[in-house]
Design a protein around this motif. Structure first.
Motif, PDB file in Angstrom:
ATOM      1  N   LEU A 163     -31.675  48.822  37.766  1.00 14.20           N
ATOM      2  CA  LEU A 163     -30.422  48.074  37.945  1.00 14.20           C
ATOM      3  C   LEU A 163     -30.681  46.589  37.684  1.00 14.20           C
ATOM      4  CD1 LEU A 163     -28.852  49.615  41.220  1.00 14.20           C
ATOM      5  CD2 LEU A 163     -28.364  50.224  38.852  1.00 14.20           C
ATOM      6  N   THR A 164     -29.595  45.830  37.577  1.00 15.07           N
ATOM      7  CA  THR A 164     -29.739  44.374  37.416  1.00 15.07           C
ATOM      8  C   THR A 164     -28.749  43.708  38.378  1.00 15.07           C
ATOM      9  OG1 THR A 164     -28.158  44.529  35.609  1.00 15.07           O
ATOM     10  CG2 THR A 164     -30.476  44.356  34.981  1.00 15.07           C
ATOM     11  N   CYS A 165     -29.002  43.836  39.665  1.00 18.89           N
ATOM     12  CA  CYS A 165     -28.056  43.307  40.661  1.00 18.89           C
ATOM     13  C   CYS A 165     -27.947  41.784  40.534  1.00 18.89           C
ATOM     14  CB  CYS A 165     -28.517  43.679  42.059  1.00 18.89           C
ATOM     15  SG  CYS A 165     -28.763  45.446  42.247  1.00 18.89           S
ATOM     16  N   GLY A 177     -39.863  46.932  45.726  1.00 21.86           N
ATOM     17  CA  GLY A 177     -40.134  46.462  44.368  1.00 21.86           C
ATOM     18  C   GLY A 177     -39.146  45.366  43.997  1.00 21.86           C
ATOM     19  N   GLY A 178     -38.715  45.376  42.806  1.00 25.19           N
ATOM     20  CA  GLY A 178     -38.413  46.431  41.891  1.00 25.19           C
ATOM     21  C   GLY A 178     -37.882  47.688  42.618  1.00 25.19           C
ATOM     22  N   ARG A 182     -23.998  45.621  41.818  1.00 28.55           N
ATOM     23  CA  ARG A 182     -25.183  46.471  41.596  1.00 28.55           C
ATOM     24  C   ARG A 182     -25.090  47.321  40.335  1.00 28.55           C
ATOM     25  NH1 ARG A 182     -28.422  46.063  46.071  1.00 28.55           N
ATOM     26  NH2 ARG A 182     -29.765  47.675  45.232  1.00 28.55           N
ATOM     27  N   CYS A 199     -37.223  48.031  37.292  1.00 25.27           N
ATOM     28  CA  CYS A 199     -35.997  48.432  37.993  1.00 25.27           C
ATOM     29  C   CYS A 199     -34.978  49.007  37.011  1.00 25.27           C
ATOM     30  CB  CYS A 199     -35.382  47.243  38.738  1.00 25.27           C
ATOM     31  SG  CYS A 199     -34.094  47.813  39.877  1.00 25.27           S
ATOM     32  N   ASN A 225     -32.634  51.618  45.689  1.00 28.28           N
ATOM     33  CA  ASN A 225     -31.239  51.443  45.259  1.00 28.28           C
ATOM     34  C   ASN A 225     -30.530  52.796  45.153  1.00 28.28           C
ATOM     35  OD1 ASN A 225     -32.106  52.590  42.824  1.00 28.28           O
ATOM     36  ND2 ASN A 225     -32.365  50.600  41.818  1.00 28.28           N
ATOM     37  N   CYS A 276     -30.068  39.602  42.945  1.00 27.88           N
ATOM     38  CA  CYS A 276     -31.458  40.033  43.196  1.00 27.88           C
ATOM     39  C   CYS A 276     -32.436  38.866  43.319  1.00 27.88           C
ATOM     40  CB  CYS A 276     -31.942  40.968  42.099  1.00 27.88           C
ATOM     41  SG  CYS A 276     -33.596  41.588  42.478  1.00 27.88           S
ATOM     42  N   LEU A 303     -38.887  40.627  37.764  1.00 29.46           N
ATOM     43  CA  LEU A 303     -38.488  41.996  37.404  1.00 29.46           C
ATOM     44  C   LEU A 303     -38.806  42.331  35.952  1.00 29.46           C
ATOM     45  CD1 LEU A 303     -34.992  42.793  38.964  1.00 29.46           C
ATOM     46  CD2 LEU A 303     -37.173  43.865  39.523  1.00 29.46           C
TER      47      LEU A 303
HETATM   48  S1  SF4 Z   1     -31.896  44.416  44.293  1.00 31.61           S
HETATM   49 FE1  SF4 Z   1     -33.194  46.200  43.954  1.00 31.61          FE
HETATM   50  S2  SF4 Z   1     -31.960  47.478  42.585  1.00 31.61           S
HETATM   51 FE2  SF4 Z   1     -31.091  45.491  42.476  1.00 31.61          FE
HETATM   52  S3  SF4 Z   1     -32.066  44.537  40.682  1.00 31.61           S
HETATM   53 FE3  SF4 Z   1     -33.206  43.917  42.539  1.00 31.61          FE
HETATM   54  S4  SF4 Z   1     -34.849  45.345  42.700  1.00 31.61           S
HETATM   55 FE4  SF4 Z   1     -33.316  46.252  41.309  1.00 31.61          FE
END
Ligand code: SF4
Ligand SMILES: C[S@@+](CC[C@H](N)C(=O)[O-])C[C@H]1O[C@@H](n2cnc3c(N)ncnc32)[C@H](O)[C@@H]1O
Length: 365
Positions: free
Chosen positions: A35-37, A76-77, A146, A33, A111, A40, A46
């Motif tokens: 991003l590192t929401c 995913g991811g 996000r 991924c 995302n 998540c 991840l």
């Molecule tokens: S929610 Fe989606 S964009 Fe955000 S970290 Fe998780 S997998 Fe990545």
């Protein structure tokens, strides 16, 4: 591209459980991924740089289609990273492959952090839906969860996707910073729905974030909301949705009912994909699960590799599960007091292909 395996077998136990019951596949095609929401739910899995090789993905999809699946969600991811270094070819091949196999509805959860050119690729246009995740219509609230500039990039791609004629959905987590009301007393979620209408989105989905006394609580940060606020918010949005107040479709989970309500309509409220083998979640670490509440744990129904699908004999998620009786959700362990938890995917009156095919609303008493 990986080489084609000689044969791909499916454990008879798996076939027996899912044949003519499975409707949909969630293919967690990569665990990478960009991003590192904070919230998540996939965090523990991840960035192990695992992905489902293209051939294996297509073989899995073929077998699952033979068993009855008609809907595919690529997830995913971040699925737009799948084969990105190879010009997105593997992703495009999986989308086209799924349509060629006869999947009626192929969608992708993203995302929105991808090059807008991807939207112009012929195979990408075969998608029946793209769902973009944004967690507020205020960029500051969204970006706090996000990541910086994630809102503006997602919005740019949403607008382009709408203008190109894609069916565009938005998914929004309901978290601490957007569950409340603005100064003029309106729920922030209410103005988020109007924002979705304005940008041409077809449907908006909500994922309320709760502590459930399950492993996931440990890695989703301080994002959870209170039960009281959610019940108030759900009631108001439901009423307005039923009254036809929105131009955009609103897909919102019920999440809780009182014991009395449950008892009045047990089959309806007892909706549970584990019990009726309605779906599989296929992960790039080789696990196949049914319930999303088990993500990040070893509990799964089966596992797969390049040779086939194998029943899981240890930490099988069906173990200890009452598969016959309609019950409230037993995978949420928290005691919610006056109300009892329903399946997180129980979204009344939704205009969604599987919900409609199951005719679930007819079970309501
Ligand atoms: S929610 Fe989606 S964009 Fe955000 S970290 Fe998780 S997998 Fe990545
Ligand atoms: C895990 S993401 C994967 C796809 C893609 N990376 C994205 O963000 O849309 C799939 C969806 O799960 C949502 N999500 C993330 N954390 C969640 C949580 N703790 N509870 C419920 N939904 C969550 C995301 O907002 C997103 O809409």
């Amino acid at each position: 591209m990986t080489s084609k395996p000689k044969e791909f077998t499916v454990d008879p136990k798996f076939e027996d459980y899912f044949r003519e019951r499975i409707k949909q596949v969630f293919l967690y095609i990569t665990d990478n991924c960009n991003l590192t929401c904070t919230q998540c739910l996939y965090k523990p899995w991840l960035r192990r740089n695992g992905e489902i090789p293209e051939y294996t993905a297509l073989l899995l999809l073929e077998k699952l289609k033979e068993l009855g699946a008609i809907k595919l969600s690529l997830i995913g991811g971040e699925p737009t990273l799948y084969g990105a270094s190879n010009g997105h070819k593997p992703l495009l091949a999986v989308i086209k492959g799924a349509k060629d196999l006869g999947y009626e509805y192929v969608r992708l959860d993203t995302n929105g952090q991808f090059s807008p050119e991807l939207l112009e690729r012929v195979e990408f246009k075969m998608l029946d839906e793209i769902t973009f995740s944004i967690d507020s219509h205020f960029n500051t609230i969204n970006d706090a969860l996000r990541g910086e500039t994630s809102f503006s990039m997602a919005l740019e791609n949403i607008k382009k996707a709408v203008s190109l004629g894609y069916k565009v959905d938005v998914t929004c987590c309901v978290h601490r910073e957007n569950v409340g009301r603005s100064r003029d007393g309106e729920f922030l979620i209410e103005s988020m729905i109007r924002f979705a209408e304005k940008i041409g989105v077809k449907r908006i989905n909500f994922h309320p974030l709760f502590r459930m006394d399950i492993p996931r609580d440990e890695w989703v940060g301080e994002t959870d909301i209170s039960l009281e606020l959610w019940l108030e918010l759900y009631e108001e949005i439901r009423k307005r949705t039923d009254a036809g107040r929105y131009k955009v479709q609103v897909r919102i989970p019920r999440r809780f009912v009182t014991r009395e309500e449950f008892n009045e309509s047990q089959e309806y409220y007892g909706y549970c994909p584990v019990k009726f083998g309605e779906r599989v979640l296929v992960h790039s670490n080789g696990l196949i699960q049914i319930c999303a509440l088990r993500i990040g744990t070893p509990w799964a129904v089966a596992r797969f590799d390049a040779r086939g699908i194998f029943w899981k004999h240890e930490t099988n998620e069906l173990e200890g599960f009452d598969l016959r009786t309609p019950t409230p959700c037993t995978n949420q362990k928290r005691n919610f007091g006056e109300v009892i938890p329903l399946c997180i995917s129980f979204k009344p009156k939704q205009n969604e292909i599987i919900w409609q095919k199951l005719g679930w609303e007819r079970l309501r008493k």
